[in-house]
Design a protein around this motif. Structure first.
Motif, PDB file in Angstrom:
ATOM      1  N   VAL A  55      -5.105  -9.327   8.568  1.00  0.00           N
ATOM      2  CA  VAL A  55      -4.078 -10.310   8.938  1.00  0.00           C
ATOM      3  C   VAL A  55      -2.661  -9.745   8.796  1.00  0.00           C
ATOM      4  CG1 VAL A  55      -5.535 -12.305   8.440  1.00  0.00           C
ATOM      5  CG2 VAL A  55      -4.134 -11.324   6.608  1.00  0.00           C
ATOM      6  N   GLU A  56      -2.574  -8.411   8.637  1.00  0.00           N
ATOM      7  CA  GLU A  56      -1.275  -7.726   8.547  1.00  0.00           C
ATOM      8  C   GLU A  56      -0.359  -8.341   7.490  1.00  0.00           C
ATOM      9  OE1 GLU A  56       0.452  -7.095  12.429  1.00  0.00           O
ATOM     10  OE2 GLU A  56      -1.488  -6.565  13.297  1.00  0.00           O
ATOM     11  N   ALA A  57      -0.953  -8.597   6.315  1.00  0.00           N
ATOM     12  CA  ALA A  57      -0.188  -9.223   5.228  1.00  0.00           C
ATOM     13  C   ALA A  57       0.533  -8.206   4.346  1.00  0.00           C
ATOM     14  CB  ALA A  57      -1.124 -10.073   4.367  1.00  0.00           C
ATOM     15  N   ILE A  58       0.207  -6.905   4.518  1.00  0.00           N
ATOM     16  CA  ILE A  58       0.753  -5.880   3.619  1.00  0.00           C
ATOM     17  C   ILE A  58       1.900  -5.128   4.288  1.00  0.00           C
ATOM     18  CG2 ILE A  58       0.219  -3.880   2.185  1.00  0.00           C
ATOM     19  CD1 ILE A  58      -2.745  -4.739   2.327  1.00  0.00           C
ATOM     20  N   SER A  59       2.999  -4.983   3.534  1.00  0.00           N
ATOM     21  CA  SER A  59       4.139  -4.232   4.052  1.00  0.00           C
ATOM     22  C   SER A  59       4.772  -3.434   2.914  1.00  0.00           C
ATOM     23  CB  SER A  59       5.174  -5.175   4.659  1.00  0.00           C
ATOM     24  OG  SER A  59       5.651  -6.084   3.686  1.00  0.00           O
ATOM     25  N   GLU A  60       5.622  -2.475   3.278  1.00  0.00           N
ATOM     26  CA  GLU A  60       6.258  -1.632   2.283  1.00  0.00           C
ATOM     27  C   GLU A  60       7.414  -2.375   1.630  1.00  0.00           C
ATOM     28  OE1 GLU A  60       7.515   2.096   3.842  1.00  0.00           O
ATOM     29  OE2 GLU A  60       7.894   2.970   1.861  1.00  0.00           O
ATOM     30  N   GLY A  61       7.392  -2.446   0.288  1.00  0.00           N
ATOM     31  CA  GLY A  61       8.471  -3.099  -0.438  1.00  0.00           C
ATOM     32  C   GLY A  61       9.450  -2.082  -0.990  1.00  0.00           C
ATOM     33  N   ASP A  62      10.275  -2.503  -1.924  1.00  0.00           N
ATOM     34  CA  ASP A  62      11.303  -1.624  -2.472  1.00  0.00           C
ATOM     35  C   ASP A  62      10.715  -0.464  -3.272  1.00  0.00           C
ATOM     36  OD1 ASP A  62      13.354  -3.008  -1.330  1.00  0.00           O
ATOM     37  OD2 ASP A  62      13.688  -4.317  -3.046  1.00  0.00           O
ATOM     38  N   ASP A  63       9.795  -0.766  -4.190  1.00  0.00           N
ATOM     39  CA  ASP A  63       9.234   0.311  -5.014  1.00  0.00           C
ATOM     40  C   ASP A  63       7.713   0.354  -5.000  1.00  0.00           C
ATOM     41  OD1 ASP A  63       8.940  -2.010  -6.382  1.00  0.00           O
ATOM     42  OD2 ASP A  63      10.089  -1.410  -8.146  1.00  0.00           O
ATOM     43  N   LYS A  64       7.095  -0.513  -4.209  1.00  0.00           N
ATOM     44  CA  LYS A  64       5.645  -0.494  -4.014  1.00  0.00           C
ATOM     45  C   LYS A  64       5.349  -1.341  -2.786  1.00  0.00           C
ATOM     46  CE  LYS A  64       4.900  -4.492  -6.997  1.00  0.00           C
ATOM     47  NZ  LYS A  64       4.218  -5.083  -8.165  1.00  0.00           N
ATOM     48  N   TYR A  65       4.086  -1.325  -2.370  1.00  0.00           N
ATOM     49  CA  TYR A  65       3.718  -2.161  -1.241  1.00  0.00           C
ATOM     50  C   TYR A  65       3.496  -3.594  -1.718  1.00  0.00           C
ATOM     51  CZ  TYR A  65       3.546   1.509   2.252  1.00  0.00           C
ATOM     52  OH  TYR A  65       3.906   2.475   3.131  1.00  0.00           O
ATOM     53  N   VAL A  66       3.716  -4.539  -0.831  1.00  0.00           N
ATOM     54  CA  VAL A  66       3.624  -5.943  -1.212  1.00  0.00           C
ATOM     55  C   VAL A  66       2.743  -6.723  -0.235  1.00  0.00           C
ATOM     56  CG1 VAL A  66       5.847  -6.004  -2.412  1.00  0.00           C
ATOM     57  CG2 VAL A  66       5.757  -6.484   0.045  1.00  0.00           C
ATOM     58  N   ILE A  67       2.141  -7.801  -0.738  1.00  0.00           N
ATOM     59  CA  ILE A  67       1.282  -8.673   0.064  1.00  0.00           C
ATOM     60  C   ILE A  67       1.955 -10.028   0.244  1.00  0.00           C
ATOM     61  CG2 ILE A  67      -0.912  -9.933   0.081  1.00  0.00           C
ATOM     62  CD1 ILE A  67      -2.101  -7.555  -1.536  1.00  0.00           C
ATOM     63  N   ASP A  68       2.017 -10.483   1.480  1.00  0.00           N
ATOM     64  CA  ASP A  68       2.563 -11.812   1.755  1.00  0.00           C
ATOM     65  C   ASP A  68       1.488 -12.854   1.406  1.00  0.00           C
ATOM     66  OD1 ASP A  68       3.388 -14.239   2.828  1.00  0.00           O
ATOM     67  OD2 ASP A  68       4.275 -13.314   4.609  1.00  0.00           O
ATOM     68  N   PRO A  69       1.706 -13.639   0.341  1.00  0.00           N
ATOM     69  CA  PRO A  69       0.684 -14.593  -0.093  1.00  0.00           C
ATOM     70  C   PRO A  69       0.386 -15.685   0.926  1.00  0.00           C
ATOM     71  CG  PRO A  69       2.748 -14.996  -1.256  1.00  0.00           C
ATOM     72  CD  PRO A  69       2.932 -13.719  -0.470  1.00  0.00           C
ATOM     73  N   ASP A  70       1.294 -15.915   1.842  1.00  0.00           N
ATOM     74  CA  ASP A  70       1.073 -16.940   2.866  1.00  0.00           C
ATOM     75  C   ASP A  70       0.111 -16.455   3.950  1.00  0.00           C
ATOM     76  OD1 ASP A  70       2.756 -18.748   1.611  1.00  0.00           O
ATOM     77  OD2 ASP A  70       4.524 -18.000   2.671  1.00  0.00           O
ATOM     78  N   LEU A  71      -0.063 -15.123   4.052  1.00  0.00           N
ATOM     79  CA  LEU A  71      -0.937 -14.553   5.072  1.00  0.00           C
ATOM     80  C   LEU A  71      -2.275 -14.110   4.502  1.00  0.00           C
ATOM     81  CD1 LEU A  71       1.620 -12.347   7.078  1.00  0.00           C
ATOM     82  CD2 LEU A  71       0.705 -14.579   7.717  1.00  0.00           C
ATOM     83  N   CYS A  72      -2.274 -13.659   3.257  1.00  0.00           N
ATOM     84  CA  CYS A  72      -3.482 -13.098   2.645  1.00  0.00           C
ATOM     85  C   CYS A  72      -4.623 -14.110   2.609  1.00  0.00           C
ATOM     86  CB  CYS A  72      -3.169 -12.629   1.229  1.00  0.00           C
ATOM     87  SG  CYS A  72      -4.601 -11.955   0.357  1.00  0.00           S
ATOM     88  N   THR A  73      -5.805 -13.658   3.053  1.00  0.00           N
ATOM     89  CA  THR A  73      -6.981 -14.521   3.065  1.00  0.00           C
ATOM     90  C   THR A  73      -7.967 -14.166   1.959  1.00  0.00           C
ATOM     91  OG1 THR A  73      -8.077 -13.076   4.661  1.00  0.00           O
ATOM     92  CG2 THR A  73      -6.803 -14.927   5.542  1.00  0.00           C
ATOM     93  N   ASP A  74      -7.516 -13.314   1.016  1.00  0.00           N
ATOM     94  CA  ASP A  74      -8.363 -13.003  -0.143  1.00  0.00           C
ATOM     95  C   ASP A  74      -9.619 -12.207   0.229  1.00  0.00           C
ATOM     96  OD1 ASP A  74      -7.588 -13.517  -2.691  1.00  0.00           O
ATOM     97  OD2 ASP A  74      -8.673 -15.397  -2.928  1.00  0.00           O
ATOM     98  N   CYS A  75      -9.567 -11.430   1.295  1.00  0.00           N
ATOM     99  CA  CYS A  75     -10.788 -10.757   1.752  1.00  0.00           C
ATOM    100  C   CYS A  75     -11.184  -9.576   0.882  1.00  0.00           C
ATOM    101  CB  CYS A  75     -10.620 -10.309   3.202  1.00  0.00           C
ATOM    102  SG  CYS A  75      -9.528  -8.878   3.402  1.00  0.00           S
ATOM    103  N   GLY A  76     -10.200  -8.959   0.219  1.00  0.00           N
ATOM    104  CA  GLY A  76     -10.508  -7.862  -0.685  1.00  0.00           C
ATOM    105  C   GLY A  76     -10.569  -6.481  -0.051  1.00  0.00           C
ATOM    106  N   SER A  77     -10.328  -6.365   1.251  1.00  0.00           N
ATOM    107  CA  SER A  77     -10.405  -5.070   1.923  1.00  0.00           C
ATOM    108  C   SER A  77      -9.391  -4.072   1.380  1.00  0.00           C
ATOM    109  CB  SER A  77     -10.173  -5.240   3.422  1.00  0.00           C
ATOM    110  OG  SER A  77     -11.236  -5.949   4.007  1.00  0.00           O
TER     111      SER A  77
END
Ligand code: SF4
Ligand code: SF4
Length: 58
Positions: A21-43
Protein backbone atom coordinates in the motif's frame (compact mmCIF):
# COMPACT_ATOMS: atom_id res chain seq x y z
CA UNK A 1 -3.04 -0.74 14.44
CA UNK A 2 0.02 -0.29 12.29
CA UNK A 3 3.63 -1.29 12.09
CA UNK A 4 6.21 1.20 13.38
CA UNK A 5 9.86 1.31 12.31
CA UNK A 6 12.14 1.54 15.35
CA UNK A 7 15.59 3.12 15.75
CA UNK A 8 17.33 -0.04 14.54
CA UNK A 9 16.50 1.03 10.97
CA UNK A 10 19.64 1.41 8.84
CA UNK A 11 17.76 3.18 6.02
CA UNK A 12 18.51 0.46 3.47
CA UNK A 13 15.19 1.07 1.73
CA UNK A 14 14.39 -2.52 0.78
CA UNK A 15 11.06 -2.44 2.65
CA UNK A 16 9.65 0.34 0.48
CA UNK A 17 8.97 -1.88 -2.53
CA UNK A 18 7.64 -4.68 -0.29
CA UNK A 19 4.76 -2.61 1.05
CA UNK A 20 1.57 -3.32 -0.95
CA UNK A 21 0.00 0.00 0.00
CA UNK A 22 3.09 2.24 -0.37
CA UNK A 23 2.94 3.25 3.29
CA UNK A 24 6.74 3.41 3.77
CA UNK A 25 8.82 6.47 2.94
CA UNK A 26 12.21 7.90 3.85
CA UNK A 27 12.14 10.08 6.97
CA UNK A 28 14.71 12.38 8.51
CA UNK A 29 16.88 9.76 10.22
CA UNK A 30 15.09 6.49 9.42
CA UNK A 31 12.30 5.18 7.27
CA UNK A 32 8.75 5.77 8.45
CA UNK A 33 5.35 4.10 8.05
CA UNK A 34 2.17 6.08 7.50
CA UNK A 35 -0.23 4.57 10.08
CA UNK A 36 -3.24 5.66 8.05
CA UNK A 37 -2.11 3.47 5.13
CA UNK A 38 -0.53 0.49 6.87
CA UNK A 39 -2.69 -2.64 6.82
CA UNK A 40 -0.56 -4.58 9.32
CA UNK A 41 0.45 -7.18 6.72
CA UNK A 42 3.95 -7.66 8.10
CA UNK A 43 5.76 -7.82 4.74
CA UNK A 44 8.17 -5.05 5.73
CA UNK A 45 9.12 -6.91 8.91
CA UNK A 46 9.73 -10.09 6.93
CA UNK A 47 12.17 -8.42 4.51
CA UNK A 48 13.95 -6.08 6.94
CA UNK A 49 17.53 -7.21 7.73
CA UNK A 50 17.43 -5.72 11.24
CA UNK A 51 13.78 -6.38 12.24
CA UNK A 52 13.12 -2.67 12.62
CA UNK A 53 9.38 -2.69 11.72
CA UNK A 54 7.43 -3.88 14.77
CA UNK A 55 3.69 -4.12 15.43
CA UNK A 56 2.56 -1.06 17.36
CA UNK A 57 1.77 -1.85 21.00
CA UNK A 58 -1.73 -1.28 22.29
FE1 SF4 B 1 3.30 -1.81 4.48
FE2 SF4 B 1 2.53 -4.15 5.46
FE3 SF4 B 1 4.66 -2.93 6.49
FE4 SF4 B 1 2.23 -1.92 6.91
S1 SF4 B 1 3.00 -3.92 7.66
S2 SF4 B 1 4.05 -0.76 6.31
S3 SF4 B 1 1.19 -2.41 4.98
S4 SF4 B 1 4.47 -3.74 4.40
FE1 SF4 C 1 14.85 0.40 7.67
FE2 SF4 C 1 14.43 -2.25 7.69
FE3 SF4 C 1 13.15 -0.67 5.92
FE4 SF4 C 1 15.77 -1.13 5.68
S1 SF4 C 1 14.14 -2.67 5.49
S2 SF4 C 1 14.72 0.87 5.47
S3 SF4 C 1 16.42 -1.21 7.83
S4 SF4 C 1 12.93 -0.64 8.16
Amino acid sequence: MAYVINDDCISCGVCVDECPVEAISEGDDKYVIDPDLCTDCGSCADICPVDAPQPEEG
